[in-house]
Design a protein around this motif. Structure first.
Motif, PDB file in Angstrom:
ATOM      1  N   LEU A  13       0.885  -1.165   0.000  1.00  0.00           N
ATOM      2  CA  LEU A  13       0.000   0.000   0.000  1.00  0.00           C
ATOM      3  C   LEU A  13       0.928   1.220   0.000  1.00  0.00           C
ATOM      4  O   LEU A  13       1.713   1.403   0.927  1.00  0.00           O
ATOM      5  CB  LEU A  13      -0.877   0.019   1.252  1.00  0.00           C
ATOM      6  N   TYR A  14       0.847   2.017  -1.065  1.00  0.00           N
ATOM      7  CA  TYR A  14       1.742   3.180  -1.182  1.00  0.00           C
ATOM      8  C   TYR A  14       1.092   4.418  -0.578  1.00  0.00           C
ATOM      9  O   TYR A  14      -0.105   4.637  -0.715  1.00  0.00           O
ATOM     10  CB  TYR A  14       2.096   3.435  -2.648  1.00  0.00           C
ATOM     11  N   ILE A  15       1.928   5.237   0.073  1.00  0.00           N
ATOM     12  CA  ILE A  15       1.457   6.418   0.801  1.00  0.00           C
ATOM     13  C   ILE A  15       1.802   7.720   0.073  1.00  0.00           C
ATOM     14  O   ILE A  15       1.002   8.644   0.001  1.00  0.00           O
ATOM     15  CB  ILE A  15       2.081   6.457   2.225  1.00  0.00           C
ATOM     16  N   GLY A  16       3.025   7.825  -0.444  1.00  0.00           N
ATOM     17  CA  GLY A  16       3.529   9.086  -0.997  1.00  0.00           C
ATOM     18  C   GLY A  16       2.936   9.444  -2.351  1.00  0.00           C
ATOM     19  O   GLY A  16       2.135   8.691  -2.924  1.00  0.00           O
ATOM     20  N   LYS A  17       3.337  10.608  -2.880  1.00  0.00           N
ATOM     21  CA  LYS A  17       2.884  11.028  -4.219  1.00  0.00           C
ATOM     22  C   LYS A  17       3.240   9.951  -5.227  1.00  0.00           C
ATOM     23  O   LYS A  17       4.314   9.381  -5.125  1.00  0.00           O
ATOM     24  CB  LYS A  17       3.591  12.340  -4.602  1.00  0.00           C
TER      25      LYS A  17
END
Length: 261
Positions: free
Chosen positions: A184-188
């Protein structure tokens, strides 16, 4: 090329390629930040860098002639912290296993999360200049035994004075290959970091614009978050590349002197 545009009441501003290029200052950007300060328009610096603490970013900005406070810096480390705090059970602290550097460790441990190398609630993987096989192995075994898998940001490469070196996305891809599932990616360009940043900025989404130099991270973050975007051609993306994209930035400029507040 002075665009007629609505007046924005808040700004989310990328750092590398937008405000500076590595050790090189961008004078038009320094002036732009001063204009925001003079107009008392709130803004956050929204970077995908997880290795530095907020104070380290403040110090770097000072070296480029820009005064900032730690409260004006927002990173995937902090967005991960805020995302996990939303998920946390008040009865017991969340446990984490971290592959990353001081910026990520500080953000998570100061929030009260505890380290667990074997069965953490979450494995959080970011850029780590001291990456070892053993660190990756621990992350993989934990995820395979049921830990949730978070990746700080998907940047496969980072531009620096040596060229395009591996970024956090390459480290996360190493773990993804071994667990055969995606983080699960968080950053831009994800919406998570933008939503968390907007909460902190406390300005309505319609009144905020996201400023950056990279179509794939900055502008896509705006598109994914229903936020207007301003692409400045002082960093990664070129006019030819952006011309090929089906969805354009809301505005495009050569440098930040062209942008009137």
């Amino acid at each position: 090329m002075n665009h007629k545009h609505k007046q924005y009441r808040g700004y989310l501003i990328d750092l590398d390629g937008t405000v500076y290029r590595g050790t090189e200052s961008i004078p038009e950007a320094t002036d732009f930040i001063k204009r925001l300060q003079d107009a008392e328009i709130p803004y956050l610096f929204l970077t995908n860098n997880t290795t530095r603490t907020r104070q380290m970013v403040v110090d770097k900005l000072a070296g480029h002639g820009i005064t900032a406070t730690v409260d004006q810096i927002y990173t995937p480390s902090l967005a991960t912290r805020d995302y996990l705090l939303d998920k946390a059970d008040t009865k017991k602290p969340l446990s984490v296993y971290i592959v990353g550097e001081i910026g990520l460790y500080q953000a998570l441990l100061q929030a009260g999360f505890v380290l667990d190398n074997e069965h953490p609630d979450y494995v959080v993987v970011g850029l780590d200049n001291d990456l070892t096989y053993d660190k990756v192995k621990k992350a993989v075994l934990a995820i395979r035994s049921g830990s949730n898998f978070i990746g700080t940001n998907a940047d496969k490469n980072l531009p620096n004075e040596e060229g395009l070196v591996p970024g956090a996305g390459s480290v996360i891809a190493f773990v993804e290959a071994a667990v055969q599932k995606k983080a699960l990616y968080i950053g831009k360009p994800e919406r998570i970091i933008v939503d968390m940043a907007l909460k902190q900025l406390d300005v309505a989404r319609d009144d905020v614009i996201l400023v950056g130099d990279n179509y794939d991270t900055d502008i896509k973050a705006g598109i994914n978050s229903a936020l207007d975007s301003l692409l400045v051609y002082t960093g990664v993306s070129t006019k030819n590349q952006v011309a090929q994209q089906p969805i354009k930035p809301t505005y495009e400029i050569n440098d930040l002197t062209e942008w009137k507040l």
